[in-house]
Every structure is written in C-alpha cells, then in structure tokens.
Design an enzyme around this catalytic site. Structure first.
Site, PDB file in Angstrom:
ATOM      1  N   ARG A  85      11.523  -6.541   4.686  1.00 42.53           N
ATOM      2  CA  ARG A  85      11.467  -5.206   4.567  1.00 42.53           C
ATOM      3  C   ARG A  85      12.438  -4.576   5.486  1.00 42.53           C
ATOM      4  O   ARG A  85      12.624  -4.775   6.623  1.00 42.53           O
ATOM      5  CB  ARG A  85      10.060  -4.792   4.937  1.00 42.53           C
ATOM      6  CG  ARG A  85       9.629  -3.372   4.753  1.00 42.53           C
ATOM      7  CD  ARG A  85       8.250  -3.053   4.596  1.00 42.53           C
ATOM      8  NE  ARG A  85       7.593  -3.075   5.836  1.00 42.53           N
ATOM      9  CZ  ARG A  85       6.324  -2.970   5.956  1.00 42.53           C
ATOM     10  NH1 ARG A  85       5.572  -2.423   4.643  1.00 42.53           N
ATOM     11  NH2 ARG A  85       5.699  -2.617   7.117  1.00 42.53           N
TER      12      ARG A  85
ATOM     13  N   LYS B 241       0.873  -1.125   0.077  1.00 44.16           N
ATOM     14  CA  LYS B 241      -0.044   0.063  -0.024  1.00 44.16           C
ATOM     15  C   LYS B 241       0.988   1.192  -0.005  1.00 44.16           C
ATOM     16  O   LYS B 241       0.782   2.203  -0.662  1.00 44.16           O
ATOM     17  CB  LYS B 241      -0.812   0.089   1.400  1.00 44.16           C
ATOM     18  CG  LYS B 241      -1.782  -0.959   1.320  1.00 44.16           C
ATOM     19  CD  LYS B 241      -2.790  -0.817   2.549  1.00 44.16           C
ATOM     20  CE  LYS B 241      -2.160  -0.586   3.823  1.00 44.16           C
ATOM     21  NZ  LYS B 241      -1.890  -2.037   4.397  1.00 44.16           N
TER      22      LYS B 241
ATOM     23  N   ARG C  29      -9.178   1.381   9.190  1.00 44.46           N
ATOM     24  CA  ARG C  29      -8.817  -0.101   9.469  1.00 44.46           C
ATOM     25  C   ARG C  29      -9.904  -0.735  10.328  1.00 44.46           C
ATOM     26  O   ARG C  29      -9.856  -1.849  10.794  1.00 44.46           O
ATOM     27  CB  ARG C  29      -7.430   0.000  10.438  1.00 44.46           C
ATOM     28  CG  ARG C  29      -6.238  -0.160   9.537  1.00 44.46           C
ATOM     29  CD  ARG C  29      -5.122  -0.105  10.313  1.00 44.46           C
ATOM     30  NE  ARG C  29      -3.805  -0.929  10.180  1.00 44.46           N
ATOM     31  CZ  ARG C  29      -2.946  -0.446   9.726  1.00 44.46           C
ATOM     32  NH1 ARG C  29      -2.785   0.614   9.473  1.00 44.46           N
ATOM     33  NH2 ARG C  29      -1.690  -1.294   9.549  1.00 44.46           N
TER      34      ARG C  29
ATOM     35  N   ARG D 274      -0.168  -8.797  13.625  1.00 41.10           N
ATOM     36  CA  ARG D 274      -0.831  -7.855  12.683  1.00 41.10           C
ATOM     37  C   ARG D 274      -1.655  -8.385  11.672  1.00 41.10           C
ATOM     38  O   ARG D 274      -2.653  -7.780  11.217  1.00 41.10           O
ATOM     39  CB  ARG D 274       0.441  -7.002  12.033  1.00 41.10           C
ATOM     40  CG  ARG D 274       0.991  -6.041  13.144  1.00 41.10           C
ATOM     41  CD  ARG D 274       2.416  -5.405  12.362  1.00 41.10           C
ATOM     42  NE  ARG D 274       2.272  -4.592  11.345  1.00 41.10           N
ATOM     43  CZ  ARG D 274       3.331  -4.423  10.470  1.00 41.10           C
ATOM     44  NH1 ARG D 274       4.408  -5.150  10.612  1.00 41.10           N
ATOM     45  NH2 ARG D 274       3.304  -3.584   9.468  1.00 41.10           N
TER      46      ARG D 274
ATOM     47  N   ARG E 132      11.886  -2.284  10.815  1.00 41.45           N
ATOM     48  CA  ARG E 132      10.695  -1.968  11.691  1.00 41.45           C
ATOM     49  C   ARG E 132      10.678  -2.717  12.651  1.00 41.45           C
ATOM     50  O   ARG E 132      10.554  -3.956  12.457  1.00 41.45           O
ATOM     51  CB  ARG E 132       9.543  -1.468  11.054  1.00 41.45           C
ATOM     52  CG  ARG E 132       9.217  -0.134  10.424  1.00 41.45           C
ATOM     53  CD  ARG E 132       8.160  -0.208   9.498  1.00 41.45           C
ATOM     54  NE  ARG E 132       6.929  -0.571  10.198  1.00 41.45           N
ATOM     55  CZ  ARG E 132       5.449  -0.643   9.494  1.00 41.45           C
ATOM     56  NH1 ARG E 132       5.462   0.000   8.476  1.00 41.45           N
ATOM     57  NH2 ARG E 132       4.415  -0.935  10.059  1.00 41.45           N
TER      58      ARG E 132
HETATM   59  P1  AMP Z   1       1.262   0.722   9.054  1.00 43.12           P
HETATM   60  O1  AMP Z   1       2.600   1.467   9.043  1.00 43.12           O
HETATM   61  O2  AMP Z   1       0.078   1.068   8.552  1.00 43.12           O
HETATM   62  O3  AMP Z   1       1.330  -0.827   9.015  1.00 43.12           O
HETATM   63  O4  AMP Z   1       0.863   0.990  10.816  1.00 43.12           O
HETATM   64  C1  AMP Z   1       1.788   0.568  11.763  1.00 43.12           C
HETATM   65  C2  AMP Z   1       0.880   0.569  13.094  1.00 43.12           C
HETATM   66  O5  AMP Z   1       0.442   1.919  13.255  1.00 43.12           O
HETATM   67  C3  AMP Z   1      -0.537  -0.479  13.072  1.00 43.12           C
HETATM   68  O6  AMP Z   1       0.061  -1.563  13.465  1.00 43.12           O
HETATM   69  C4  AMP Z   1      -1.359   0.297  14.092  1.00 43.12           C
HETATM   70  O7  AMP Z   1      -0.690   0.102  15.565  1.00 43.12           O
HETATM   71  C5  AMP Z   1      -0.873   1.763  14.028  1.00 43.12           C
HETATM   72  N1  AMP Z   1      -1.991   2.064  13.023  1.00 43.12           N
HETATM   73  C6  AMP Z   1      -1.762   2.825  11.766  1.00 43.12           C
HETATM   74  N2  AMP Z   1      -2.881   3.184  11.117  1.00 43.12           N
HETATM   75  C7  AMP Z   1      -3.835   2.711  12.064  1.00 43.12           C
HETATM   76  C8  AMP Z   1      -5.302   2.728  11.873  1.00 43.12           C
HETATM   77  N3  AMP Z   1      -5.819   3.413  10.919  1.00 43.12           N
HETATM   78  N4  AMP Z   1      -5.971   2.356  12.948  1.00 43.12           N
HETATM   79  C9  AMP Z   1      -5.349   1.934  14.111  1.00 43.12           C
HETATM   80  N5  AMP Z   1      -4.072   1.854  14.108  1.00 43.12           N
HETATM   81  C10 AMP Z   1      -3.271   2.289  13.287  1.00 43.12           C
END
Ligand code: AMP
Length: 217
Positions: free
Chosen positions: A128, A14, A89, A172, A161
């Site tokens: 990654r 994404k 989400r 996740r 990360r």
């Molecule tokens: P990502 O980089 O999009 O995978 O986000 C990393 C982490 O940030 C996720 O595992 C969540 O803990 C938090 N996070 C990001 N976007 C959201 C969202 N829309 N709702 C809730 N938690 C989020």
C-alpha cells in the site's frame, strides 16, 4: 438515513469502501485513523498524544478516540448519517458509541464486517502507498500510479505509511485479533452484523456492500 460501521482488520479495504459509500449515499466518512494522522501532521496536542501509540501499531486510548468521534458525529453534516471507518476498535468504544448516539435518540443501522485472510492483508498492506498531500491510495502491485511514485490526482509524491512496515503490520494484526475482533460477536448479538468477503475485487465488494445498504436506507 444511514449510520454504518465498517468493521475488519487493517488492510481489508475499509477506507476504500467507506469512500465509495460516502460518495454514493452522501454521508460523511468518519475515519479515526485519518483524523489522528491529520492531527499528527498539524502537531496538535491530540496528534502528539496519539503519536507514540500509532508508531508502535497500538491503539490510542479509548477516551481520546471516543472524544474525537463524539465531537464529529455531533456536527451538522452527520444529521443524515455517517460511515464509521476504523471506529469502534474495542468493546469499550462500541458501548460508548451506543451511549453517545442514544443520548441523541440515534442508533447504528448496520455493521458490515469485511473478511479477508491474514496472508492477503499482509500482502495488501505491505504494497500500500498513499499520496503525501491528498491521501489517495495506491498499491504497487494491484493499482500502481500511472507515473512512477507520483499521485495521479495531484502529482505529489506517494509514500508508504510508517505503520505499514512489516513488523508494525504484524503488531497491528495482533492488536486487531485481541481487541477489535470481539466486536464481531458483540454486533452479532446486537443483531446488526452483516458479513462480506473482502478478498474479492474492490468493485465486487462494493456491489455486495450496496446490496446490504440498499435494504437499510
Ligand atoms: P487506521 O488508519 O484505521 O489503520 O488507524 C491507524 C492507527 O490510528 C491505528 O493503528 C491506531 O494507532 C490509531 N487508531 C485509529 N482508530 C483508532 C481507534 N478507533 N481506537 C484506537 N486507536 C485508533
């Protein structure tokens, strides 16, 4: 005008597609994950609040992320549209998004679901790497940096990360299936959903995405 949501589990690409989309269609990329990571780096109240959830691979509470998105989409550079990456989400976030946009006479134009089998996602996430400073993305197997462990763009160190470790990746994915996957049906019922095979090469996925979006703008 282009208001897009990119949906899909962690590791489907994404962020990569959202970056290309943002440059090509000249709309800002709104990544809640990036915003939360930035807040953690700067040790703001938001960052401290989010940290405990993020290190476990769990979702930050809806009210918190809805607040930051509402703030962001209200900024001037979003008048011509935006690409949402990692938000919504949960179904609750999606309904809040609909309400906040409706208040301004706006709506989402299209939702693209990037579909990738779990085994591929795990391989992608575990390899990654990201640059510590500029956030550029690499993969130890598929797109390594030119020089060992150094970012091609800015020369700083690249790292994994914390939430890309195998245990947390599994959590996740579980959270995705339970809380985020229902959005596929939600947006299908809204008549907004398009599907794209995200397991293909980045350039091929991008071509497919352009094919969908060129019909919308
Ligand atoms: P990502 O980089 O999009 O995978 O986000 C990393 C982490 O940030 C996720 O595992 C969540 O803990 C938090 N996070 C990001 N976007 C959201 C969202 N829309 N709702 C809730 N938690 C989020």
């Amino acid at each position: 005008m282009l208001r897009v949501i990119l949906l899909g589990s962690p590791g489907v690409g994404k962020g990569t597609q959202a970056k290309m989309l943002s440059q090509h269609y000249l709309v800002p990329q709104i990544s809640t994950g990036d915003m939360l990571r930035e807040a953690r780096k700067n040790k703001t109240d938001l960052g401290l609040q989010a940290e405990g959830y993020m290190v476990k691979g769990q979702l930050v509470p809806d009210a918190v992320v809805v607040g930051i998105v509402e703030n962001r989409v209200g900024q001037r550079d979003c008048l011509g549209g935006f690409v949402l990456d990692g938000f919504p989400r949960t179904v609750a976030q999606a309904t809040s998004l609909r309400t906040m946009l409706a208040r301004r006479g706006e709506k989402i134009d299209v939702v693209v679901n990037l579909e990738v089998p779990d085994a591929v996602v795990i391989r992608r996430l575990s390899g990654r790497r990201v640059c510590k400073s500029c956030g550029a993305n690499y993969h130890i197997e598929f797109s390594p940096p030119l020089h060992d462990e150094r970012c091609d763009a800015c020369g700083d160190e690249i790292m994994q990360r914390k939430d890309d470790g195998e245990e947390i990746v599994r959590e996740r994915l579980r959270v995705y299936r339970e809380q985020t996957h229902p959005l596929v049906k939600y947006y299908e019922q809204e008549g907004l959903l398009k599907r794209l095979d995200g397991s293909l090469e980045t350039a091929v996925v991008w071509k497919g995405l352009q094919g969908i979006l060129d019909k919308v703008v």
